[in-house]
Design an enzyme around this catalytic site. Structure first.
Site, PDB file in Angstrom:
ATOM      1  NE  ARG A  87      -3.557   2.338   2.936  1.00 34.04           N
ATOM      2  CZ  ARG A  87      -3.529   2.712   4.202  1.00 34.04           C
ATOM      3  NH1 ARG A  87      -3.001   2.321   5.064  1.00 34.04           N
ATOM      4  NH2 ARG A  87      -3.824   3.950   4.063  1.00 34.04           N
ATOM      5  CG  HIS A 134      -1.608   4.986  -0.775  1.00 31.32           C
ATOM      6  ND1 HIS A 134      -2.581   5.538  -0.117  1.00 31.32           N
ATOM      7  CD2 HIS A 134      -2.172   3.764  -1.311  1.00 31.32           C
ATOM      8  CE1 HIS A 134      -3.480   4.817   0.195  1.00 31.32           C
ATOM      9  NE2 HIS A 134      -3.275   3.763  -0.609  1.00 31.32           N
ATOM     10  CG  HIS A 164      -8.370  -5.290  -2.301  1.00 27.93           C
ATOM     11  ND1 HIS A 164      -9.096  -4.538  -3.082  1.00 27.93           N
ATOM     12  CD2 HIS A 164      -7.365  -4.421  -1.516  1.00 27.93           C
ATOM     13  CE1 HIS A 164      -9.218  -3.261  -2.450  1.00 27.93           C
ATOM     14  NE2 HIS A 164      -8.013  -3.342  -1.582  1.00 27.93           N
ATOM     15  CD1 TRP A 198     -11.455  -7.342  -0.918  1.00 25.39           C
ATOM     16  CD2 TRP A 198      -9.773  -6.751   0.702  1.00 25.39           C
ATOM     17  NE1 TRP A 198     -11.564  -5.819  -0.566  1.00 25.39           N
ATOM     18  CE2 TRP A 198     -10.702  -5.306   0.295  1.00 25.39           C
ATOM     19  CE3 TRP A 198      -8.889  -6.721   1.564  1.00 25.39           C
ATOM     20  CZ2 TRP A 198     -10.364  -4.369   0.700  1.00 25.39           C
ATOM     21  CZ3 TRP A 198      -8.456  -5.451   1.847  1.00 25.39           C
ATOM     22  CH2 TRP A 198      -9.383  -4.297   1.539  1.00 25.39           C
ATOM     23  CG  ASP A 217     -13.499  -5.243  -3.617  1.00 32.20           C
ATOM     24  OD1 ASP A 217     -12.259  -5.062  -4.219  1.00 32.20           O
ATOM     25  OD2 ASP A 217     -13.602  -5.189  -2.535  1.00 32.20           O
TER      26      ASP A 217
END
Length: 341
Positions: free
Chosen positions: A95, A99, A228, A260, A289
């Site tokens: 992440r 980002h 994910h 997930w 999703d």
């Protein structure tokens, strides 16, 4: 905007670190020239993250630092592998890299205003963006690595950590290159709002708005969504997910949140299978999703990846590298390889 507190597709990967480091050391960037440091253009000690600066340190010069050292990059990768074994921080490192890179705007030519992987997320000004909630923990995990390898830029370190986390979780080898130049101060951070959100009225259109702006296409969007397969959403951070499920109540690392996939530290194609079948209420499905199997164009790729992991890995590796590279300023322009041939 409240929407930006939502976990984005693949950008909202939540940490599973087994501990939170409460102290860190900001390092001087010795890979910047001595003259730039004397002028105050470099990231001097105590300023590397912009902590305590209110997101600003005055009018900083945009002096470029020298490129990362290949040998130090390879050694840093080894240290990151060891870090992953002890902290289970794969999701938050992915992440962090995304980002930093995901702010790219292809319609802006000027660097660093165009965004992209330039190390700007290390500054408090950008860390305070709602979409970056919790990323301070990733920075604290990586700061000792940066301290040890001053010949590696922050921009390269974040992308190296992201790609290494995917690979160490069982994912594909990412065709990475290095040599990214760092921004020099928080005034060069992008404005808030460039990252995707999950709770929008038109999820598919929103994803296209965000990712087309970065020069990515529908195949890239769906492939990147597959990241994910790693991580969890935590309601106290994002407003999404359950506080705890049977898959997250015992960790590893910090317990809680909603994942997930059942094996949320394993990189595979199970995300697409779970989103398609929705057999387990303990697994998270965000509006973004769900759109992968509702939008006709997205669905072609999502259906393919649900049954063909090799195809997913191939397309994911290409999309990850594209996201990591676009918008970055490389020195040398062609980048640096750290693979032994």
């Amino acid at each position: 905007m409240a929407a930006h507190r939502s976990p984005s597709m693949a950008f909202r990967l939540i940490p599973a670190a087994s501990k939170t480091i409460t102290t860190f050391r900001s390092s001087s960037s010795s890979n910047c020239s001595i003259s730039s440091l004397l002028r105050g253009d470099g990231l001097s000690r105590g300023r590397a993250f912009g902590w305590g600066l209110g997101g600003s340190r005055g009018a900083a010069s945009a002096a470029a630092c020298s490129p990362s050292d290949p040998a130090q990059l390879r050694s840093a990768r080894g240290d990151i592998r060891e870090l992953l074994k002890t902290t289970f921080c794969h999701p938050i490192l992915v992440r962090l890299g995304w980002h930093d890179a995901g702010t790219y705007n292809k319609s802006i030519e000027e660097w660093p205003r165009r965004g992209g992987a330039n190390g700007s997320v290390r500054f408090d000004k950008e860390l305070k963006h709602a979409a970056n909630a919790g990323l301070v923990n990733a920075l604290k995990l990586l700061q000792p690595v940066k301290d040890k390898y001053s010949g590696v830029t922050y921009a390269d370190l974040f992308q190296l950590a992201s790609a290494t986390a995917v690979e160490e979780a069982g994912g594909p080898k990412i065709p990475m290159k290095y040599g990214r130049v760092d921004v020099s101060g928080p005034e060069q951070c992008p404005e808030e709002g460039r990252l995707p959100a999950a709770g929008t009225p038109s999820p598919a259109a929103h994803l296209r708005d965000i990712f087309y702006r970065m020069g990515l296409n529908d195949k890239d969007i769906v492939a990147l969504s597959g990241a994910h397969t790693l991580g969890r959403a935590s309601p106290e951070r994002s407003g999404w997910g359950k506080p705890e499920t049977k898959y997250t109540k015992d960790g590893p690392g910090r317990p809680g949140g909603q994942s997930w996939t059942p094996q949320w530290l394993k990189f595979d194609n199970s995300y697409f299978k779970e989103i398609k079948e929705r057999r387990d209420a303990d697994l998270l499905v965000l509006p973004t999703d769900a759109s992968l199997f509702e939008d006709p164009s997205f669905k072609v790729y999502a259906e393919k990846y649900a049954v063909d992991e090799d195809a997913f890995f191939k397309d994911y590796a290409e999309a990850h590298a594209k996201l990591s590279n676009q918008g970055a300023k490389f020195d040398p322009p062609e980048g640096i390889s750290i693979e032994h041939h």
